[in-house]
Design an enzyme around this catalytic site. Sequence first.
Site, mmCIF file in Angstrom:
data_model
loop_
_atom_site.group_PDB
_atom_site.id
_atom_site.type_symbol
_atom_site.label_atom_id
_atom_site.label_comp_id
_atom_site.label_asym_id
_atom_site.label_seq_id
_atom_site.Cartn_x
_atom_site.Cartn_y
_atom_site.Cartn_z
ATOM 1 N N ARG A 190 37.980 33.996 48.896
ATOM 2 C CA ARG A 190 38.548 32.577 48.530
ATOM 3 C C ARG A 190 39.930 32.451 47.882
ATOM 4 N NH1 ARG A 190 34.196 32.098 50.413
ATOM 5 N NH2 ARG A 190 32.295 31.173 49.763
ATOM 6 N N LEU A 191 40.599 33.448 48.570
ATOM 7 C CA LEU A 191 42.176 33.440 48.415
ATOM 8 C C LEU A 191 42.694 32.690 49.620
ATOM 9 C CD1 LEU A 191 42.643 37.102 47.373
ATOM 10 C CD2 LEU A 191 42.662 35.087 45.819
#
Length: 212
Positions: A190-191
């Site tokens: 989720r970066l």
Amino acid sequence: MKLEDIRREYLQDALSEETLLDDPFKQFETWLEHAVASQLPDPTAMVVATVDETGQPSQRIVLLKHLDENGFVFFTNTGSRKAQELKGNNKICLHFPWHHMERQVIVYGEAQPLPTAAVAKYFLSRPKESQLAAWASAQSRPVSSRKVLMETFANMKNKFAKGEIPLPDFWGGYCVVPTKIEFWQGGAHRLHDRFMYHRQADNSWQITRLNP
């Protein structure tokens, strides 16, 4: 089914300061070309968000029909909900959800009505059935049944059986002139990579990386 358990990693690509183009329109065109080449269904489909007089947002999906250095163009019935809301507040947001490519583009700006000549040029390029549908549909307004809608369509088909179908006086288009454009590329854990282009007073663009 547990909705909280539905997830996946985004690992297809990355977006960096080194690969990002200075011009957001060129960056968008590059991504759109990728979407078309990947045979993504409806690559020009975009969510259009407007706001009514009470502050209630609404959304719908329309197709992008033109793009140039001025902005993003779409067409609609001028009696539709979105057109009526744009009369009161021309602030608008576009969203291109290219999930298959793990990419999104969000456009913030103002919708400017297109001149009649530009609307007519596009309208006459549409398939005849689409032109008839524009005449048959009082977009966003209630209709008692599909049967009534199809009867209206048949009546319009008979009415305009000969010659060119004229441009309805209730049909128009908008150019969305952007003030900000965000490019989102999915990343692992989720970066995600997010970059926002901000239009400056001299029409140049300032690019800022955003936290995911």
